[in-house]
Design an enzyme around this catalytic site. Structure first.
Site, mmCIF file in Angstrom:
data_model
loop_
_atom_site.group_PDB
_atom_site.id
_atom_site.type_symbol
_atom_site.label_atom_id
_atom_site.label_comp_id
_atom_site.label_asym_id
_atom_site.label_seq_id
_atom_site.Cartn_x
_atom_site.Cartn_y
_atom_site.Cartn_z
ATOM 1 N N TYR A 75 -4.404 2.491 -4.017
ATOM 2 C CA TYR A 75 -5.442 1.684 -3.371
ATOM 3 C C TYR A 75 -6.722 1.540 -4.205
ATOM 4 C CZ TYR A 75 -2.331 1.641 0.570
ATOM 5 O OH TYR A 75 -1.239 1.434 1.365
ATOM 6 N N GLU A 132 -8.657 -5.023 -17.418
ATOM 7 C CA GLU A 132 -7.448 -5.271 -18.198
ATOM 8 C C GLU A 132 -6.312 -5.600 -17.237
ATOM 9 O OE1 GLU A 132 -4.367 -5.768 -20.427
ATOM 10 O OE2 GLU A 132 -6.293 -5.402 -21.415
ATOM 11 N N PHE A 202 -1.980 -7.492 3.394
ATOM 12 C CA PHE A 202 -3.286 -7.562 2.762
ATOM 13 C C PHE A 202 -4.139 -6.371 3.201
ATOM 14 C CE2 PHE A 202 -2.065 -12.098 2.735
ATOM 15 C CZ PHE A 202 -2.267 -12.391 1.392
ATOM 16 N N ASP A 203 -4.547 -5.562 2.231
ATOM 17 C CA ASP A 203 -5.371 -4.390 2.484
ATOM 18 C C ASP A 203 -6.833 -4.781 2.668
ATOM 19 O OD1 ASP A 203 -5.747 -1.363 2.301
ATOM 20 O OD2 ASP A 203 -7.044 -2.034 0.661
ATOM 21 N N PHE A 204 -7.546 -4.078 3.526
ATOM 22 C CA PHE A 204 -9.002 -4.164 3.682
ATOM 23 C C PHE A 204 -9.496 -5.615 3.682
ATOM 24 C CE2 PHE A 204 -13.496 -3.493 2.287
ATOM 25 C CZ PHE A 204 -13.885 -2.634 3.295
ATOM 26 N N GLU A 228 -4.885 -6.110 7.284
ATOM 27 C CA GLU A 228 -5.460 -4.903 7.875
ATOM 28 C C GLU A 228 -6.941 -5.130 8.143
ATOM 29 O OE1 GLU A 228 -6.362 -0.264 6.624
ATOM 30 O OE2 GLU A 228 -6.789 -1.964 5.306
ATOM 31 N N ASP A 310 -2.694 5.823 7.048
ATOM 32 C CA ASP A 310 -4.095 6.194 7.269
ATOM 33 C C ASP A 310 -4.287 6.929 8.590
ATOM 34 O OD1 ASP A 310 -5.241 5.088 4.918
ATOM 35 O OD2 ASP A 310 -5.208 3.091 5.808
#
Length: 425
Positions: A75, A132, A202-204, A228, A310
């Site tokens: 994450y 990168e 999709f996180d956060f 989320e 979580d």
């Protein structure tokens, strides 16, 4: 809405909505917070679980973030194209796992962490803000201009303002930048065409505007997608969960709509349900006679769940009562929305057979994200509902049901303080 009396009601309701491509999906979260620490490699371990997951009737498996990351769980990603530095395994093992799932008719959902990104190098100021991409070419090789300018710890002040909440541990990416949108869309499509992923988690999503999620949805056309959006629920001055959680669930519904009809994890239902199963089952009906979570107002966009990496696992940030988890699955697997099953419960807690029986009931009767619900009883110790006139679900310690269960409904499965009946003939 506490009640000291026994309530009976017959409230039929239907939903009209925009639908995603997927019908009657059942999601499986295929990892927990410690999966990255397994010496054998998580992809290899999960490969040995494919047949069990398929036999249960799962349609989609949510896999962990696949890219190189500063944090072992994935994450805090940096080199997004570098899938060989993941703590879960390498790119070939990931491809083999996805192919194995595809061979069983199961789609693979990638955990997409794009709100923030860790940089590889420092700039002339001595700040880590040179990114990168993880390839020999310049794909996703960004500089500080691609960071939100109000992220003052990393930005050079030339980017756009953040369109969502900040994320202090890593640079907030400027998703209003057209190059960011294009580059990330290319990466997502690469995950589809080269790696085999079918959809996104999709996180956060609080970190950027829902209109941004809509752009990525339009540019990548996933088979399945869920976001989320985890926000605090509403509590009284006594610290107890309030009965009315409309603000919370409408926030989810509005986000899903603004994001182009993508699904949202139904945190409202989780919060209400884990309070309800502790002797407050009256919470499971809203003033309009509908389910009181997101599934009561936008079931087509609701992904229901009991716990995840979580809320449960070793983080245990907001766990469902451990002795009531079976009741929780009895509810989400027989009610509207798209249910999600957690790896820990299915395998580590020995609930595979119990959960599989509930999934079988859902599948046999064609229960979908938009199924109709009739709530018959909602008291402290008893909840009874009929779904699509095919299934009846009972939760609670009370077993004196009177005439609530018609003669043409037969008991199909049961567990600790729950039972499920199916209509015969």
């Amino acid at each position: 809405m506490a009640s000291n009396a026994y309530h009976l009601c017959l409230i039929l309701f239907t939903f009209t909505f925009f639908r995603l491509e997927v019908d009657s999906a059942i999601l499986f979260q295929g990892f927990n917070w410690e999966s990255c620490n397994q010496q054998e490699g998580w992809y290899n371990i999960l490969m040995n679980r494919v047949s069990d997951i398929a036999a249960a009737g799962i349609t989609h498996v949510w896999l962990p973030p696949p890219s190189q990351s500063v944090g072992s769980q994935g994450y805090l990603p940096g080199r997004l194209y570098d899938l060989d530095a993941s703590k879960y395994g390498n790119s070939n093992e990931l491809k083999a796992l996805i192919n194995a799932f595809h061979g069983q008719g199961i789609k693979a959902v990638a955990d997409i962490v794009i709100n923030h990104r860790t940089a590889e190098y420092k700039d002339s100021r001595g700040i880590y803000c040179i990114f990168e991409g993880g390839t020999a070419d310049s794909r996703l090789d960004w500089g500080p201009h691609f960071i939100c300018r109000d992220d003052v710890d990393y930005s050079d002040g030339t980017g756009n303002l953040d369109s969502g909440d900040g994320y202090p541990p890593a640079p907030d990416i400027d998703h209003l930048n057209p190059t960011v949108q294009s580059d990330l869309s290319d990466w997502l499509n690469w995950l589809k065409t080269e790696i085999g992923f079918d959809g996104w988690r999709f996180d956060f999503v609080r970190g950027y505007a829902p209109s941004i999620t809509k752009i990525y949805m339009q540019n990548t056309s996933p088979d399945f997608a869920v976001g989320e959006l985890w926000d605090s629920m509403d509590y009284g001055s006594d610290g107890k969960l309030l009965y009315n959680q409309d603000r919370h669930r409408y926030e989810l519904a509005n986000w899903a709509s603004s994001a182009g009809g993508v699904n949202a994890f139904d945190f409202t239902t989780k919060g209400i349900l884990q309070a309800a199963v502790q002797g407050e089952l009256w919470r499971l009906i809203d003033p309009n006679g509908k389910p009181s979570g997101l599934i009561g107002i936008a079931p087509q966009n609701a992904v229901t769940f009991i716990d995840n990496h979580d809320t449960g696992s070793t983080q245990n940030l907001w766990p469902f009562p451990s002795d009531k988890v079976g009741m929780g699955y009895a509810y989400i697997l027989t009610h509207p929305g798209t249910p999600s099953v957690f790896y820990d419960h299915f395998f580590d807690w020995g609930m595979k057979d119990e959960i599989s029986k509930l999934i079988a009931v859902r599948t046999r009767n064609g229960i979908s994200e938009t199924s109709k619900v009739v709530i018959y009883a909602y008291d402290a110790d008893l909840y009874v509902a009929r779904i699509d006139d095919k299934v009846i679900t009972k939760l609670g310690t009370r077993w004196d049901l009177g005439n609530l269960i018609p003669a043409n409904f037969n008991l199909s499965t049961y567990g600790n303080n729950y039972a499920v009946w199916e209509k015969q003939g």
